[in-house]
Design a protein around this motif. Sequence first.
Motif, PDB file in Angstrom:
ATOM      1  N   GLY A 170      50.905  41.010  48.964  1.00  0.00           N
ATOM      2  CA  GLY A 170      50.706  41.648  49.920  1.00  0.00           C
ATOM      3  C   GLY A 170      51.409  42.120  51.067  1.00  0.00           C
ATOM      4  N   GLN A 171      52.645  42.112  50.792  1.00  0.00           N
ATOM      5  CA  GLN A 171      54.113  42.282  51.662  1.00  0.00           C
ATOM      6  C   GLN A 171      53.946  43.580  51.925  1.00  0.00           C
ATOM      7  OE1 GLN A 171      56.740  39.790  51.034  1.00  0.00           O
ATOM      8  NE2 GLN A 171      55.767  37.652  51.304  1.00  0.00           N
ATOM      9  N   ASP A 172      53.828  44.564  50.790  1.00  0.00           N
ATOM     10  CA  ASP A 172      54.453  45.635  51.440  1.00  0.00           C
ATOM     11  C   ASP A 172      53.212  46.634  51.607  1.00  0.00           C
ATOM     12  OD1 ASP A 172      54.729  48.580  50.944  1.00  0.00           O
ATOM     13  OD2 ASP A 172      55.125  48.563  48.671  1.00  0.00           O
ATOM     14  N   PRO A 173      53.222  46.887  52.819  1.00  0.00           N
ATOM     15  CA  PRO A 173      52.193  48.067  53.830  1.00  0.00           C
ATOM     16  C   PRO A 173      51.629  49.005  52.459  1.00  0.00           C
ATOM     17  CG  PRO A 173      54.678  48.244  54.807  1.00  0.00           C
ATOM     18  CD  PRO A 173      55.114  46.922  53.503  1.00  0.00           C
ATOM     19  N   GLU A 174      52.275  49.852  52.584  1.00  0.00           N
ATOM     20  CA  GLU A 174      51.719  50.975  51.761  1.00  0.00           C
ATOM     21  C   GLU A 174      50.439  50.832  51.310  1.00  0.00           C
ATOM     22  OE1 GLU A 174      52.348  54.316  48.644  1.00  0.00           O
ATOM     23  OE2 GLU A 174      54.086  53.139  49.231  1.00  0.00           O
ATOM     24  N   PHE A 175      50.873  49.084  50.510  1.00  0.00           N
ATOM     25  CA  PHE A 175      49.097  48.992  49.713  1.00  0.00           C
ATOM     26  C   PHE A 175      48.250  47.871  50.676  1.00  0.00           C
ATOM     27  CE2 PHE A 175      51.820  49.718  46.439  1.00  0.00           C
ATOM     28  CZ  PHE A 175      51.612  51.265  46.597  1.00  0.00           C
ATOM     29  N   GLY A 176      48.833  46.734  51.254  1.00  0.00           N
ATOM     30  CA  GLY A 176      48.293  45.353  52.341  1.00  0.00           C
ATOM     31  C   GLY A 176      47.682  44.946  51.288  1.00  0.00           C
ATOM     32  N   VAL A 177      46.980  43.848  50.710  1.00  0.00           N
ATOM     33  CA  VAL A 177      46.455  42.758  50.119  1.00  0.00           C
ATOM     34  C   VAL A 177      45.903  43.760  49.115  1.00  0.00           C
ATOM     35  CG1 VAL A 177      44.158  41.517  50.148  1.00  0.00           C
ATOM     36  CG2 VAL A 177      44.563  42.210  52.240  1.00  0.00           C
ATOM     37  N   TRP A 178      46.844  42.721  48.059  1.00  0.00           N
ATOM     38  CA  TRP A 178      46.937  43.020  46.781  1.00  0.00           C
ATOM     39  C   TRP A 178      46.096  42.294  46.265  1.00  0.00           C
ATOM     40  CZ3 TRP A 178      49.726  46.744  44.573  1.00  0.00           C
ATOM     41  CH2 TRP A 178      50.061  46.424  43.624  1.00  0.00           C
ATOM     42  N   ARG A 179      44.657  42.199  45.316  1.00  0.00           N
ATOM     43  CA  ARG A 179      44.008  41.559  44.375  1.00  0.00           C
ATOM     44  C   ARG A 179      43.930  42.086  43.231  1.00  0.00           C
ATOM     45  NH1 ARG A 179      40.260  36.931  46.011  1.00  0.00           N
ATOM     46  NH2 ARG A 179      39.219  38.341  44.835  1.00  0.00           N
ATOM     47  N   ASP A 180      44.168  40.520  42.002  1.00  0.00           N
ATOM     48  CA  ASP A 180      44.724  40.851  40.676  1.00  0.00           C
ATOM     49  C   ASP A 180      43.995  39.659  40.357  1.00  0.00           C
ATOM     50  OD1 ASP A 180      46.028  42.145  38.484  1.00  0.00           O
ATOM     51  OD2 ASP A 180      47.888  42.501  39.715  1.00  0.00           O
ATOM     52  N   TYR A 181      43.807  39.795  38.886  1.00  0.00           N
ATOM     53  CA  TYR A 181      43.536  38.150  38.024  1.00  0.00           C
ATOM     54  C   TYR A 181      44.483  37.947  37.287  1.00  0.00           C
ATOM     55  CZ  TYR A 181      39.161  39.101  40.070  1.00  0.00           C
ATOM     56  OH  TYR A 181      37.721  39.386  40.757  1.00  0.00           O
ATOM     57  N   HIS A 182      44.727  36.732  37.516  1.00  0.00           N
ATOM     58  CA  HIS A 182      45.593  36.098  36.176  1.00  0.00           C
ATOM     59  C   HIS A 182      45.463  35.255  35.778  1.00  0.00           C
ATOM     60  CE1 HIS A 182      50.004  37.425  35.215  1.00  0.00           C
ATOM     61  NE2 HIS A 182      50.178  35.642  34.695  1.00  0.00           N
ATOM     62  N   LEU A 183      45.766  34.188  34.560  1.00  0.00           N
ATOM     63  CA  LEU A 183      45.237  33.355  33.615  1.00  0.00           C
ATOM     64  C   LEU A 183      46.282  32.220  34.049  1.00  0.00           C
ATOM     65  CD1 LEU A 183      42.569  35.333  30.812  1.00  0.00           C
ATOM     66  CD2 LEU A 183      41.967  33.798  33.411  1.00  0.00           C
ATOM     67  N   LYS A 184      46.193  31.414  34.133  1.00  0.00           N
ATOM     68  CA  LYS A 184      47.135  30.088  33.680  1.00  0.00           C
ATOM     69  C   LYS A 184      45.972  29.127  32.387  1.00  0.00           C
ATOM     70  CE  LYS A 184      49.299  25.611  34.956  1.00  0.00           C
ATOM     71  NZ  LYS A 184      49.269  24.745  36.184  1.00  0.00           N
ATOM     72  N   LEU A 185      47.427  28.890  31.518  1.00  0.00           N
ATOM     73  CA  LEU A 185      45.872  28.366  31.071  1.00  0.00           C
ATOM     74  C   LEU A 185      46.816  27.167  29.764  1.00  0.00           C
ATOM     75  CD1 LEU A 185      45.959  29.604  26.969  1.00  0.00           C
ATOM     76  CD2 LEU A 185      47.305  31.060  29.391  1.00  0.00           C
ATOM     77  N   LYS A 186      46.128  25.404  29.206  1.00  0.00           N
ATOM     78  CA  LYS A 186      46.624  24.879  29.062  1.00  0.00           C
ATOM     79  C   LYS A 186      45.845  24.482  27.387  1.00  0.00           C
ATOM     80  CE  LYS A 186      48.788  22.489  32.557  1.00  0.00           C
ATOM     81  NZ  LYS A 186      48.606  21.048  33.235  1.00  0.00           N
TER      82      LYS A 186
END
Length: 400
Positions: A170-186
């Motif tokens: 979220g550090q790019d002022p052009e986009f602002g808040v960044w929402r994404d989904y990422h999985l961690k698995l064991k």
Amino acid sequence: MTIALYIGLAILLILIWIVIDFQLGRKMHLKKVTRLEFPKRRSDFHLYSDGNKLYEDLFAEMKDAKHHIHSLFYLVNGDHVSEEFFTILKSKADEGVEVRLLVDYLGSHKLKRKQVNELRSHGIEVEYCRKPSFPFIFFSINQRNHRKITVVDGKIGYVGGFNIGKEYLGQDPEFGVWRDYHLKLKGEGVQDLQTQFFENWDDCTSKPRSESSAYYPPLEAGKSLHQFVPTNGEALKETFLKLLQKAQRSVIICTPYFIPDERLYNELMAALRRGVKVTILLPDKADHALVRDAAFLYFPSLLEAGAEVYRFYIGFYHAKVMVIDEEMCDIGTANFDKRSLFLNNEINCLIYDPEFVKATIPEIQKDIHNSEKLTLEYISERSILDKGREQLAKLVSPLL
């Protein structure tokens, strides 16, 4: 007049060449393409939707690596966030940990040669995926490796939508808040991410690698039944079609780009006709030319048939998720667009665990809360310029 005629003729010839290059390139690709097929496994999953929390966990696990770190990202931006990532990789390589980094040739174009050389000077193996190649140069330029995979010591895996760069925090002022989904698995599924990484590695380099058993340590079964589905510009459409055909009550599609092909569009309409609630969530902002306009070609008929479309407005929405009947879900790297369907290397995870899905839905509802519901009135009031861009987007939609 003669000069204008020559220029026009040259442009026409270039366009003809592009069309022929693309069509023949894809035809040749489909003749040769192969892909891995993984069985259903059981693993334990944790879902990240905030880049800060994901990076904190990912970087901590990397720092704790004992034998190897294997990372594949479509985009590594070469900025200060990337430097933090690189610092960890260099430190681990200096400790004797095997480190391999794969990046997409065009997706990571901001990565400087100096940075790559510095990584290699520490013993890190860095390679590029999908370099443009002849004879179908235009097709190969568009065929990207869009996967994001990290495997630590063969025991911990990560896969999803996040790349490495400041915008994902979220550090790019052009986009602002960044929402994404990422999985961690064991669990059992980590071996499939490892195998997929090595297939891409072997495809991108001729450098020999050891066959250490440490790459595939014993893994215990986890709680959630799942299956990884890698695609290489083919088979993704069939995967999505099967999911939509299974739906009896509800379908939720979260995607930054909504550009389905005709069969997927027809299947969505069929689902609506049989009473399935269809919800589509995508960003209001666009990070690529025409992709936002291309989506509007499908919205009027979908809304008229009863679909609900929401546009995330507090930043950029990059999640790639499909939820069917609130019982199973698909989370991965593939967008609901023609580029993911017919061009990119992608990998998705089908999760058949109602409890995991139940825990995921509140995250989606949170995103819907920060979205505006699209209406037919809004669409009818779009300007002539907007509607003109829609028609232009229709022409180039295979590349969007």
